[in-house]
Design a protein around this motif. Structure first.
Motif, PDB file in Angstrom:
ATOM      1  N   TRP A  27      46.757  40.660 -39.281  1.00  0.00           N
ATOM      2  CA  TRP A  27      46.597  39.247 -38.895  1.00  0.00           C
ATOM      3  C   TRP A  27      47.956  38.573 -38.768  1.00  0.00           C
ATOM      4  N   ALA A  28      48.861  38.820 -39.742  1.00  0.00           N
ATOM      5  CA  ALA A  28      50.189  38.199 -39.716  1.00  0.00           C
ATOM      6  C   ALA A  28      50.985  38.669 -38.503  1.00  0.00           C
ATOM      7  N   VAL A  29      50.914  39.988 -38.216  1.00  0.00           N
ATOM      8  CA  VAL A  29      51.636  40.531 -37.065  1.00  0.00           C
ATOM      9  C   VAL A  29      51.088  39.957 -35.761  1.00  0.00           C
ATOM     10  N   SER A  30      49.747  39.860 -35.659  1.00  0.00           N
ATOM     11  CA  SER A  30      49.149  39.313 -34.436  1.00  0.00           C
ATOM     12  C   SER A  30      49.540  37.848 -34.250  1.00  0.00           C
ATOM     13  N   CYS A  31      49.594  37.090 -35.356  1.00  0.00           N
ATOM     14  CA  CYS A  31      50.010  35.680 -35.268  1.00  0.00           C
ATOM     15  C   CYS A  31      51.453  35.574 -34.799  1.00  0.00           C
ATOM     16  N   LEU A  32      52.317  36.463 -35.314  1.00  0.00           N
ATOM     17  CA  LEU A  32      53.723  36.442 -34.908  1.00  0.00           C
ATOM     18  C   LEU A  32      53.860  36.800 -33.430  1.00  0.00           C
ATOM     19  N   ILE A  33      53.101  37.796 -32.995  1.00  0.00           N
ATOM     20  CA  ILE A  33      53.148  38.190 -31.582  1.00  0.00           C
ATOM     21  C   ILE A  33      52.679  37.043 -30.692  1.00  0.00           C
ATOM     22  N   MET A  34      51.587  36.378 -31.086  1.00  0.00           N
ATOM     23  CA  MET A  34      51.095  35.240 -30.299  1.00  0.00           C
ATOM     24  C   MET A  34      52.104  34.111 -30.295  1.00  0.00           C
ATOM     25  N   HIS A  35      52.766  33.888 -31.442  1.00  0.00           N
ATOM     26  CA  HIS A  35      53.781  32.834 -31.540  1.00  0.00           C
ATOM     27  C   HIS A  35      54.932  33.101 -30.571  1.00  0.00           C
ATOM     28  N   LEU A  36      55.462  34.334 -30.608  1.00  0.00           N
ATOM     29  CA  LEU A  36      56.573  34.684 -29.727  1.00  0.00           C
ATOM     30  C   LEU A  36      56.137  34.680 -28.261  1.00  0.00           C
ATOM     31  N   GLY A  37      54.906  35.135 -28.023  1.00  0.00           N
ATOM     32  CA  GLY A  37      54.394  35.129 -26.661  1.00  0.00           C
ATOM     33  C   GLY A  37      54.239  33.734 -26.112  1.00  0.00           C
ATOM     34  N   LEU A  38      53.809  32.813 -26.951  1.00  0.00           N
ATOM     35  CA  LEU A  38      53.617  31.438 -26.493  1.00  0.00           C
ATOM     36  C   LEU A  38      54.949  30.757 -26.209  1.00  0.00           C
ATOM     37  N   ILE A  39      55.980  31.104 -26.976  1.00  0.00           N
ATOM     38  CA  ILE A  39      57.315  30.566 -26.694  1.00  0.00           C
ATOM     39  C   ILE A  39      57.750  30.964 -25.283  1.00  0.00           C
ATOM     40  N   ARG A  40      57.580  32.233 -24.976  1.00  0.00           N
ATOM     41  CA  ARG A  40      57.969  32.720 -23.648  1.00  0.00           C
ATOM     42  C   ARG A  40      57.064  32.144 -22.570  1.00  0.00           C
ATOM     43  N   HIS A  41      55.791  32.009 -22.888  1.00  0.00           N
ATOM     44  CA  HIS A  41      54.811  31.532 -21.911  1.00  0.00           C
ATOM     45  C   HIS A  41      55.021  30.059 -21.572  1.00  0.00           C
ATOM     46  N   SER A  42      55.677  29.314 -22.466  1.00  0.00           N
ATOM     47  CA  SER A  42      55.824  27.868 -22.278  1.00  0.00           C
ATOM     48  C   SER A  42      56.782  27.493 -21.162  1.00  0.00           C
ATOM     49  N   VAL A  43      57.530  28.459 -20.652  1.00  0.00           N
ATOM     50  CA  VAL A  43      58.489  28.190 -19.579  1.00  0.00           C
ATOM     51  C   VAL A  43      58.090  29.005 -18.348  1.00  0.00           C
ATOM     52  N   LEU A  44      57.947  28.347 -17.217  1.00  0.00           N
ATOM     53  CA  LEU A  44      57.618  29.057 -15.986  1.00  0.00           C
ATOM     54  C   LEU A  44      58.515  28.602 -14.845  1.00  0.00           C
ATOM     55  N   ASP A  45      58.590  29.417 -13.839  1.00  0.00           N
ATOM     56  CA  ASP A  45      59.463  29.152 -12.701  1.00  0.00           C
ATOM     57  C   ASP A  45      58.635  28.569 -11.564  1.00  0.00           C
ATOM     58  N   VAL A  46      58.848  27.302 -11.288  1.00  0.00           N
ATOM     59  CA  VAL A  46      58.170  26.640 -10.166  1.00  0.00           C
ATOM     60  C   VAL A  46      59.209  26.422  -9.069  1.00  0.00           C
ATOM     61  N   ASN A  47      59.018  27.062  -7.951  1.00  0.00           N
ATOM     62  CA  ASN A  47      59.978  26.985  -6.851  1.00  0.00           C
ATOM     63  C   ASN A  47      59.837  25.663  -6.103  1.00  0.00           C
ATOM     64  N   LEU A  48      60.887  24.855  -6.161  1.00  0.00           N
ATOM     65  CA  LEU A  48      60.885  23.581  -5.444  1.00  0.00           C
ATOM     66  C   LEU A  48      61.819  23.614  -4.235  1.00  0.00           C
ATOM     67  N   GLU A  49      62.573  24.704  -4.107  1.00  0.00           N
ATOM     68  CA  GLU A  49      63.481  24.862  -2.961  1.00  0.00           C
ATOM     69  C   GLU A  49      62.701  25.497  -1.811  1.00  0.00           C
ATOM     70  N   ILE A  50      61.962  24.674  -1.084  1.00  0.00           N
ATOM     71  CA  ILE A  50      61.097  25.167  -0.010  1.00  0.00           C
ATOM     72  C   ILE A  50      61.647  24.679   1.333  1.00  0.00           C
ATOM     73  N   PRO A  51      62.141  25.576   2.172  1.00  0.00           N
ATOM     74  CA  PRO A  51      62.652  25.152   3.487  1.00  0.00           C
ATOM     75  C   PRO A  51      61.543  24.501   4.318  1.00  0.00           C
ATOM     76  N   GLN A  52      61.883  23.395   4.940  1.00  0.00           N
ATOM     77  CA  GLN A  52      60.954  22.676   5.825  1.00  0.00           C
ATOM     78  C   GLN A  52      59.633  22.336   5.121  1.00  0.00           C
ATOM     79  N   ALA A  53      59.736  21.994   3.853  1.00  0.00           N
ATOM     80  CA  ALA A  53      58.540  21.611   3.101  1.00  0.00           C
ATOM     81  C   ALA A  53      57.981  20.302   3.656  1.00  0.00           C
ATOM     82  N   GLN A  54      56.669  20.234   3.724  1.00  0.00           N
ATOM     83  CA  GLN A  54      55.995  19.027   4.174  1.00  0.00           C
ATOM     84  C   GLN A  54      55.717  18.112   2.977  1.00  0.00           C
ATOM     85  N   PRO A  55      55.681  16.792   3.187  1.00  0.00           N
ATOM     86  CA  PRO A  55      55.376  15.879   2.082  1.00  0.00           C
ATOM     87  C   PRO A  55      54.022  16.215   1.428  1.00  0.00           C
TER      88      PRO A  55
END
Length: 303
Positions: A27-55
């Motif tokens: 249980w402790a190991v699974s909680c630690l894995i979920m904790h570390l996984g959630l840290i990594r999961h909290s940041v994502l790459d959203v591409n906003l550099e879109i050529p000729q993007a429409q409004p």
């Protein structure tokens, strides 16, 4: 004849203790894995550099990216998981975070549909209308229909909306880029942050509900941060001669990001004079800072 019942009893008790220890360790190991996984999961790459993007394209992509990130992660959508490994037993942190995310996504999509792409008596954009409807399905519904099924359809509607922006003639309604309508979005967001602040600052939160409140507010901040980044780029032409808006939005985004990525190993609820942290109040400091910046953004937009 020797009585060996005592050694047998001792061996049985040792086995029981070992079994309990193994379960606790797992249980402790699974909680630690979920904790570390959630840290990594909290940041994502959203591409906003879109050529000729429409409004409207960047905002739609940001909303779709946030939802896709949750649905396509290793653990997927948690609020409707089977009870043995679901939010009521082991996955309550990420489940409550995702409930906060869908709350912010729904309201952002609603304002996108109702105001940012619609003026006066114009009709709603049909794909934004469909996406809004899909995102309003019950997040805890396991089937008939499942939350995942409906949310994936909402993502597909947003992507179809983007495709329609690039057709000639356009079959999707572009973002109108009117400041008077943008004010409605910041009003909605500041109201949501006000609700999060109220929950985080309360003194009567039950001990076992402390982390639920924490992660729900964090989910709201997470979704809001990525959509705010897209909105900032969408409305950049309006801010060319109004640099203070750029500064305020960047400061608001920084506070939301800190709120979205604050990840203690255990959410504590210490009193003001305690040696232990009060993570609800720590998170609330960032939530309230973002909320105050939004008030200032609205004031500048009204000028």
């Amino acid at each position: 004849m020797a009585d060996d019942s005592q050694p047998m009893y001792t061996r049985a008790m040792k086995r029981i203790r070992y079994a309990i220890g193994a379960v606790v360790l797992a249980w402790a190991v699974s909680c630690l894995i979920m904790h570390l996984g959630l840290i990594r999961h909290s940041v994502l790459d959203v591409n906003l550099e879109i050529p000729q993007a429409q409004p409207g394209e960047r905002m739609a992509n940001a909303i779709a990216a946030v939802m896709s990130h949750e649905l396509d992660s290793v653990t997927g959508w948690r609020p409707n998981d089977f009870f043995l490994w679901g939010p009521k037993l082991f996955a309550d942190n990420n489940a409550n975070r995702q409930l906060g995310i869908i709350t912010a996504i729904r309201e952002s999509t609603r304002v996108f549909k109702d105001h940012l792409t619609k003026i006066s008596s114009d009709q709603y954009d049909p794909k934004l209308f469909d996406a809004d409807t899909m995102f309003r399905n019950d997040p805890e519904k396991f089937w008939f229909p499942s939350a995942e099924n409906r949310y994936r359809r909402g993502i597909a509607d947003l992507r179809d909306y983007v495709a329609g922006l690039h057709e000639n003639p356009q079959r999707s309604k572009p973002l109108n880029r009117r400041n008077v309508e943008l004010i409605r979005l910041f009003q909605t967001w500041s109201d949501m942050l006000g609700d999060a602040h109220s929950s985080l600052y309360r003194d009567d939160v039950a001990f076992l509900a402390t982390d639920d409140v924490f992660y729900h507010a964090q989910g709201v901040a997470h979704a809001m941060y990525y959509v705010l980044r897209a909105v900032h780029v969408e409305y950049q032409p309006n801010f060319v001669n109004h640099a203070i808006l750029d500064t305020l939005i960047e400061e608001c985004g920084a506070a939301l990001f800190r709120a979205a990525t604050l990840k203690p190993l255990v959410v504590l609820d210490g009193s003001p004079a305690s040696l232990f942290a009060n993570h609800r109040r720590n998170l609330d400091a960032y939530v309230n800072e973002a909320r105050q910046k939004m008030y200032s953004i609205r004031e500048e937009l009204e000028k």
